[in-house]
Motif scaffolding. Structure first.
Motif, mmCIF file in Angstrom:
data_model
loop_
_atom_site.group_PDB
_atom_site.id
_atom_site.type_symbol
_atom_site.label_atom_id
_atom_site.label_comp_id
_atom_site.label_asym_id
_atom_site.label_seq_id
_atom_site.Cartn_x
_atom_site.Cartn_y
_atom_site.Cartn_z
ATOM 1 N N MET A 1 39.444 33.399 -4.155
ATOM 2 C CA MET A 1 38.434 33.675 -3.108
ATOM 3 C C MET A 1 37.848 32.385 -2.560
ATOM 4 N N ARG A 2 37.845 32.302 -1.275
ATOM 5 C CA ARG A 2 37.169 31.167 -0.651
ATOM 6 C C ARG A 2 35.680 31.461 -0.652
ATOM 7 N N HIS B 1 30.991 31.437 7.393
ATOM 8 C CA HIS B 1 32.225 32.021 7.910
ATOM 9 C C HIS B 1 32.176 32.105 9.418
ATOM 10 N N HIS C 1 33.674 34.175 12.585
ATOM 11 C CA HIS C 1 34.349 35.435 12.850
ATOM 12 C C HIS C 1 34.649 35.543 14.321
ATOM 13 N N ASN D 1 33.121 43.278 24.235
ATOM 14 C CA ASN D 1 33.252 44.538 24.965
ATOM 15 C C ASN D 1 33.023 44.317 26.443
ATOM 16 N N GLU E 1 53.039 51.250 33.201
ATOM 17 C CA GLU E 1 52.220 51.455 32.010
ATOM 18 C C GLU E 1 52.900 52.387 31.014
ATOM 19 N N SER E 2 53.527 53.429 31.503
ATOM 20 C CA SER E 2 54.113 54.388 30.584
ATOM 21 C C SER E 2 55.224 55.176 31.261
ATOM 22 N N SER F 1 28.450 33.339 10.331
ATOM 23 C CA SER F 1 27.533 34.002 9.418
ATOM 24 C C SER F 1 27.463 33.182 8.151
ATOM 25 N N LYS F 2 26.301 33.178 7.592
ATOM 26 C CA LYS F 2 26.122 32.433 6.339
ATOM 27 C C LYS F 2 26.703 33.265 5.205
ATOM 28 N N SER F 3 26.795 32.656 4.061
ATOM 29 C CA SER F 3 27.306 33.337 2.872
ATOM 30 C C SER F 3 26.497 34.592 2.563
ATOM 31 N N GLY F 4 27.162 35.524 1.920
ATOM 32 C CA GLY F 4 26.575 36.837 1.661
ATOM 33 C C GLY F 4 25.162 36.804 1.099
ATOM 34 N N LYS F 5 24.914 35.901 0.173
ATOM 35 C CA LYS F 5 23.612 35.890 -0.487
ATOM 36 C C LYS F 5 22.480 35.734 0.509
ATOM 37 N N ALA G 1 22.153 38.700 2.901
ATOM 38 C CA ALA G 1 21.738 39.985 2.339
ATOM 39 C C ALA G 1 20.219 40.207 2.376
#
Lengths: 364, 512
Positions: A1-2, A7, A9, A14, A236-237, A357-361, A364
């Motif tokens: 696991m890194r 991270h 993402h 949209n 298209e189809s 995003s920062k690490s999970g801790k 959270a």
């Protein structure tokens, strides 16, 4: 696991607001010019601002240069537009060059063979018909094979280019002038029969007007006509098209005939409007550049005016800087390449967003 | 039990796409050695949630624990490292490679690629869990069920002990589903955990140990399957009480509408897809077509709609006044204009009848764009029709200019069926109209079909779910090997009778 703590993402956007999209485009272009500037300084030691100024000067410096820019745009735009219906049908017409060359052959044949027999006005009409028919036939052949036997249109249209070149090479020898020179030279130089008339003293204005007319025409055709809708459904189809009773083979041939006809008109513009001669290299790969023009603009005819401008501007600009600063021919290509790379990369940022995003801790 | 520590625990997971909250504060445990069914309507956020577990999406908020330890799942690779494997609805296989090659594809354990050894390992896995695949077979030669098996083996090969299956049965025949469930039970007894997404309540009740229910992106509750029943599950899923029976009005004044006589259709290389098929379709009735997938259902519908060349036999359209017109050899457009409408939902839902990259309005136009002499297409009426369909069938879409690809499966089907019904047909041919739909949407479709029936439309309904066929149809035609195995009365027949007819021609002792 890194577990690096942070991270990145990548996720699909949209929607993107109009303002933000243009913000991103401008930022990307600014970056591109900055990088090109740095490359210029590092590789040549020249002042990048001067180089850019020369590029602009090469396109806008004199009224002649400006008309040349517009004229080149008109030709490139018209052949790019010709590809739009075929591409929307997912028919990869790479034969734009050959179809335009056949159009040019048709126009030149009329000028040479009946140039002195009918009034110039009538001659131009006949030339138009001839080039449209030639381009149409050249496009209809691969389309017919695709419709009947499912042949690969990419290869087929590509090979038709070479056949067209050989055919033109043959007629160049047949009509060579003076004999033994191996080229046709300017056709009807004295009578100017079949030459596009000047409008208000501007040699290229008619070409430009025709290109604009085609732009509007293709836009309306693709967006509002039944045929435009039909070909988009086929692209298209295929199974949906069959299911609602669209005759797919018929649509393929019809659409390619349109594509070829418009390519033929490009050939007409080249022979009747600008070059007044016929050579095997008269189209000079615009059928391929047109692929880029069309894709960059996502097949929107009006956006294609912009992308055409960009490509013609870069081409004119880079040849200008190679002459002025005595640079290697490749340098202009490098600048063009870097800019195109950024423009394509821009799409990524328009469609995706990168979040951190920062690490999970901590999150959270 | 070692199940004190869940294999996987989600805490307060939230995921947003723009303004849409796909998952809202979801907490969920997965225990070791259990089969957990995830139930929810189309668009309730099941797939999104699973995508976060398998590393496709990353949650905006919340924490994931694997075997008690907090983890980051930032990519599918991370998920694999944690023993989590997902089998998607749309298979992700390379067509020109063999099963074995697909299974080892992308695996980098630092060793040299040894396909023979891999093939042995694959065989071991197959033996252990009761799969049946040939590692040397190319994907393009495989049936849908075989491809799915490859996907599952691929995940097991990578050492997954938590498998996630996204609507695995939507594309399977009842027999294949049974086989899949046996495999899942074998995995469970081997200590693996399984999360399965499905809309079919019968399946939930038969395979799962526990059911977790999502509604509109929120976690509603979980129940032990043993103590749950279909009505309870449906109500929790929809959020209100839903009637679970299909009405079946008695046909009013049925008249012959389509008469098929000795119809034979040949496929490629002269293989007979339909052989001597004869039947009558009457106005105001629903004629069900039952049969194992690929036994001529598609060819039958296409032959009537004029999309399939007919080898021999006749298809007559009977007008109200009794006059007959031959449909064989007619142009599909002509047949459509006569009032025969075909709504075929293929396995990929979008391939036939809709254009994924066009918006609702343009999809409504597919049937009508030719009308009028103008060279320009009229978009006003299709636009109104689209708004009408969205309104009446409660299609969940931001607007009628949203491209169809962005809608969830149920809404896509409502658009298709809605359009076909709007044509005011006299004959409605439907196939797999509720394929992959949740309960609520399925019942909306049944209701739509029943309304057409009451209006005197003759309906040919090809379905997969025998329970539904038995509840909905007035008569059921059973196809077996391209022949009519029997036509039975929907009110008096039994599942056993239809099942026997499906596998044995005429219900006799000989197969095919």
């Amino acid at each position: 696991m890194r577990n690096r703590g942070v991270h990145f993402h990548i996720s699909r956007r949209n929607d993107i607001s109009w303002r933000k999209a243009w913000g991103i485009r401008c930022a990307v272009m600014a970056l591109a010019f900055l990088l090109c500037g740095l490359i210029t300084m590092a590789a040549t030691g020249l002042n990048p601002i001067k180089v850019y100024a020369a590029m602009i000067d090469g396109n806008f410096g004199t009224s002649r240069r400006f008309w040349m820019l517009l004229q080149n745009m008109a030709v490139l735009l018209s052949i790019s537009l010709a590809l739009v219906p075929a591409f929307r049908m997912r028919f990869w017409n790479l034969g734009g060059d050959g179809q335009a060359l056949m159009g040019a052959l048709g126009a030149a044949a009329c000028m040479i063979l009946i140039g002195d027999k009918v009034p110039s006005f009538v001659l131009i009409l006949i030339m138009a018909v001839a080039s449209i028919v030639c381009g149409m036939v050249w496009a209809a052949i691969p389309a017919w094979f695709k419709a009947k036997f499912g042949t690969n249109e990419t290869l087929f249209t590509l090979m038709m280019n070479y056949v067209a070149i050989q055919l033109v090479a043959f007629f160049v020898i047949v009509w060579e002038m003076p004999k033994g020179s191996g080229k046709i030279g300017i056709i009807n130089q004295s009578t100017q029969a079949g030459w596009f008339p000047q409008i208000g003293g501007n040699k290229y204005l008619l070409n430009i007007l025709i290109a604009l007319l085609i732009t509007v025409g293709v836009y309306i055709y693709m967006r509002y006509s039944k045929q435009g809708y039909e070909l988009a459904v086929v692209g298209e189809s295929g199974s949906t098209a069959r299911y609602v009773g669209i005759k797919i083979q018929h649509v393929i041939i019809r659409t390619m005939m349109l594509s070829g006809a418009l390519c033929g008109i490009t050939g007409l513009l080249l022979v009747g409007g600008t070059d007044h001669t016929l050579t095997t290299t008269i189209v000079s790969g615009r059928g391929f550049t047109g692929v880029m023009v069309a894709w960059l603009a996502k097949f929107n005819p009006f956006v294609m005016i912009l992308t055409t401008f960009l490509l013609v501007f870069l081409k004119g600009g880079s040849s200008e800087i190679t002459t002025i600063f005595g640079l290697n021919q490749s340098f202009g290509d490098i600048i063009t390449g870097v800019l195109l790379f950024f423009i394509l990369g821009c799409d990524f940022f328009l469609n995706y967003t990168i979040s951190m995003s920062k690490s999970g801790k901590e999150a959270a | 039990m070692a199940a004190d520590i869940p294999v996987l625990r989600l805490e307060h997971i939230t995921k947003r796409f723009g303004d849409v909250v796909a998952n809202d504060d979801i907490s969920l445990d997965v225990r070791q050695g259990e089969i957990l069914a995830l139930l929810g309507e189309n668009g309730s956020g099941k797939t999104t949630l699973m995508n976060m577990i398998s590393g496709i999406y990353y949650p905006d908020e919340g924490t994931i624990f694997a075997k008690g330890k907090q983890v980051e799942i930032a990519s599918p690779r991370d998920a694999f490292a944690l023993g989590i494997g997902m089998i998607y609805q749309h298979f992700k296989l390379v067509d020109v490679l063999t099963a074995a090659e697909n299974i080892v594809l992308g695996l980098d354990d630092g060793r040299k690629l040894d396909l023979k050894k891999s093939a042995r390992h694959i065989k071991e896995i197959c033996l252990k869990y009761g799969f049946d695949i040939d590692p040397e077979k190319k994907i393009y030669d495989m049936s849908v069920s075989e491809k799915q098996t490859v996907e599952i083996v691929k995940v097991l090969y990578r050492g997954a002990d938590l498998l996630i299956l996204d609507e695995p049965t939507a594309v399977l025949t009842p027999q294949e589903t049974d086989r899949l469930f046996n495999v899942l039970r074998n995995m469970k007894s081997d200590g693996k955990s399984v999360i399965i997404i499905t809309h079919k309540l019968q399946e939930v009740l038969s395979i799962s140990d526990r059911v977790a229910i999502l509604r509109k992106g929120r976690y509603i509750c979980d129940m032990d399957t043993k103590s749950a029943n279909a009505q309870e599950l449906t109500d929790a899923m929809v959020g209100r009480s839903v009637k679970l029976n299909i009405e079946r009005p008695v046909p009013v004044n049925p008249k012959r509408r389509i008469v098929v006589k000795d119809l034979t259709v040949q496929g490629e290389e002269g293989v007979e897809k339909l052989k001597g098929v004869s039947f009558e379709l009457r106005s105001g009735e629903i004629l069900g077509v039952a049969g194992i997938a690929g036994n001529g259902q598609r060819e039958l519908l296409e032959a009537i709609a004029g999309l399939q060349p007919v080898h021999s036999g006749e298809i007559k359209y009977v007008e109200d006044d009794g006059s007959e017109e031959e449909l064989v050899g007619k142009d599909p457009l002509k047949i459509m204009e006569m009032g025969v409408s075909l709504a075929f939902v293929p396995e990929d839902r979008l391939g036939m009848g809709l254009v994924a990259n066009m918006d609702l309005t343009d999809n409504m136009m597919l049937r009508s764009f030719r009308s009028g002499k103008s060279v320009f297409a009229d978009r006003k009426q299709p636009h109104n029709l689209a708004e009408d369909v969205v309104d009446k069938l409660e299609v969940n879409t931001p607007s009628v200019s949203t491209i169809v690809r962005k809608l969830s499966g149920g809404n896509v089907q409502k658009v298709l069926v809605g359009r076909e019904i709007a044509m005011a047909p006299t004959v409605l041919l439907t196939a797999y109209a509720v394929r992959g739909l949740d309960i609520n949407s399925s019942y909306t479709i049944y209701d739509l079909i029943n309304r057409q029936k009451k209006a005197g439309v003759a309906i040919l309904y090809v379905g997969e779910d025998l329970d539904v066929l038995l509840e909905l149809c007035d008569r059921i035609l059973v196809l077996c090997g391209g022949q009519v195995s029997g036509i039975v009365d929907g009110r008096t027949t039994s599942k056993q009778e239809v099942g026997t007819l499906m596998t044995n021609l005429g219900g006799g002792i000989y197969a095919k």
